[in-house]
Design a protein around this motif. Structure first.
Motif, PDB file in Angstrom:
ATOM      1  N   LEU A  16     -28.150 -69.518  66.197  1.00 16.75           N
ATOM      2  CA  LEU A  16     -28.713 -69.146  67.498  1.00 16.75           C
ATOM      3  C   LEU A  16     -29.400 -67.785  67.471  1.00 16.75           C
ATOM      4  CD1 LEU A  16     -25.872 -70.300  69.926  1.00 16.75           C
ATOM      5  CD2 LEU A  16     -27.859 -71.581  69.106  1.00 16.75           C
ATOM      6  N   ALA A  17     -29.665 -67.249  66.283  1.00 20.30           N
ATOM      7  CA  ALA A  17     -30.324 -65.947  66.208  1.00 20.30           C
ATOM      8  C   ALA A  17     -31.194 -65.869  64.963  1.00 20.30           C
ATOM      9  CB  ALA A  17     -29.296 -64.833  66.195  1.00 20.30           C
ATOM     10  N   VAL A  18     -32.041 -66.884  64.780  1.00 16.18           N
ATOM     11  CA  VAL A  18     -32.881 -66.947  63.598  1.00 16.18           C
ATOM     12  C   VAL A  18     -34.203 -66.246  63.883  1.00 16.18           C
ATOM     13  CG1 VAL A  18     -34.070 -68.458  61.986  1.00 16.18           C
ATOM     14  CG2 VAL A  18     -31.812 -69.084  62.855  1.00 16.18           C
ATOM     15  N   GLY A  19     -34.724 -65.514  62.909  1.00 15.12           N
ATOM     16  CA  GLY A  19     -36.019 -64.874  63.059  1.00 15.12           C
ATOM     17  C   GLY A  19     -35.895 -63.394  63.327  1.00 15.12           C
TER      18      GLY A  19
ATOM     19  N   PHE B 280     -36.931 -56.608  54.781  1.00 12.47           N
ATOM     20  CA  PHE B 280     -36.944 -56.346  56.220  1.00 12.47           C
ATOM     21  C   PHE B 280     -36.554 -57.578  57.044  1.00 12.47           C
ATOM     22  CE2 PHE B 280     -40.164 -53.514  54.344  1.00 12.47           C
ATOM     23  CZ  PHE B 280     -39.657 -52.284  54.765  1.00 12.47           C
ATOM     24  N   ARG B 281     -36.306 -58.689  56.391  1.00  6.42           N
ATOM     25  CA  ARG B 281     -36.020 -59.925  57.125  1.00  6.42           C
ATOM     26  C   ARG B 281     -34.546 -59.976  57.510  1.00  6.42           C
ATOM     27  NH1 ARG B 281     -38.300 -65.907  55.563  1.00  6.42           N
ATOM     28  NH2 ARG B 281     -37.541 -67.016  57.417  1.00  6.42           N
ATOM     29  N   PRO B 282     -34.254 -60.074  58.807  1.00  4.48           N
ATOM     30  CA  PRO B 282     -32.849 -60.154  59.226  1.00  4.48           C
ATOM     31  C   PRO B 282     -32.194 -61.402  58.652  1.00  4.48           C
ATOM     32  CG  PRO B 282     -34.288 -59.725  61.094  1.00  4.48           C
ATOM     33  CD  PRO B 282     -35.171 -60.116  59.958  1.00  4.48           C
ATOM     34  N   ALA B 283     -30.915 -61.286  58.326  1.00  6.38           N
ATOM     35  CA  ALA B 283     -30.176 -62.445  57.829  1.00  6.38           C
ATOM     36  C   ALA B 283     -30.104 -63.509  58.915  1.00  6.38           C
ATOM     37  CB  ALA B 283     -28.773 -62.023  57.412  1.00  6.38           C
TER      38      ALA B 283
END
Length: 287
Positions: free
Chosen positions: A62-65, A55-58
């Motif tokens: 500037l778009a971590v988490g 379920f963790r987005p890659a």
């Protein structure tokens, strides 16, 4: 492999096996001590089936988490229905939360925003960011509606279940993953399934979407006749909307209600309870 396989719940996408076991192992051992079974297992006997990374987005520059979800990202259907079910149950057990009105229950405009606003005031969801609540909803809906993710999550559990495995302990959404995994493994030697804070009994949202599908209103038994299944829920656990799973899975399973205090859904509170420890110990000592 481990004699006890643990399966975590939702909201663990930023953790991992060892981080989770740092909390699960000592709590589980404490529960065994409360049940007068100290020394029954060692730390190496307890392993974690980790699927949270699915379920963790890659990561991106500037778009971590986690994604920055808002109320507008709650999809109609399963996600909205589950959110409203959480709201109704939270209002029932928490006097700080106003119950939904009749107009809300027919999906009036703004009902999602109202539900999230009320849930943020509760002791159960209080302190959980709005985007985290929405992300948790989406984890449940993705598992139930994404066949590829579902298959990989179940395979993660299955590969840890060997002839040495005697007990499976599963929390929250993990109880759904563990149940489906065991039900799809004919001939497995697991002696006890212990589910904690389980949403398995939520009729229209979870139960009817199980694989294998229920037949004549009854879910498949996830093992042989010798498998002992104990389901444990806290009075105030909003995720475990249906505390007693016997109407869904049969009277041979054992159900218990415990008191986890302010942390109704916390896995460590469940694991340290004497009833949990006894259910695990019985599985370890089953003939």
């Amino acid at each position: 492999m481990g004699r006890i396989v643990c399966v975590h719940g939702i909201g663990q996408q930023a953790t991992g096996e060892e981080l989770l076991l740092r909390d699960w192992r000592p709590a589980l051992l404490d529960g065994l001590t409360r049940a007068d079974h100290s020394g029954a297992v060692s730390a190496s006997d307890v392993v974690m089936a980790f699927y949270g990374h699915l379920f963790r987005p890659a990561g991106q520059r500037l778009a971590v988490g986690d994604p920055i979800f808002t109320a507008n990202d709650v999809d109609a259907g399963l996600e909205e229905d589950l959110l409203l079910a959480w709201w109704r149950e939270t209002a029932r057990v928490d006097p700080k939360v106003a119950p939904p009105g009749a107009d809300t229950l027919v999906r009036a405009p703004g009902s999602v925003q109202a539900a999230l606003r009320q849930l943020s005031r509760s002791r159960f969801f209080g302190g959980l960011a709005l985007r985290a609540m929405v992300f948790d909803l989406k984890q449940v809906s993705r598992y139930l509606q994404d066949p590829n993710l579902r298959e990989v999550a179940r395979a993660t559990v299955a590969k840890l279940i060997t002839e040495d495995t005697q007990v499976v302990v599963a929390h929250s959404l993990g109880s759904v993953v563990a149940y489906e995994t065991l039900a799809a493994m004919p001939g497995h030697q697991v002696r006890a399934l212990v589910t904690l804070g389980s949403p398995l009994g939520i009729a229209n949202l979870i139960f009817r979407r199980l694989d294998p599908a229920p037949r004549d209103g009854l879910g498949a038994w996830p093992g042989s006749d010798e498998l002992a299944w104990t389901n444990i829920a806290d009075h105030g656990d909003v995720v475990a909307l249906e505390k007693d799973l016997r109407p869904r899975f049969g009277t041979r399973m054992v159900n218990a209600v415990v008191h986890n205090g302010a942390h109704a859904h916390a896995v460590t509170a469940y694991l340290t309870d004497k009833l949990t420890g006894r259910a695990i110990a019985d599985g370890l000592h089953a003939c």
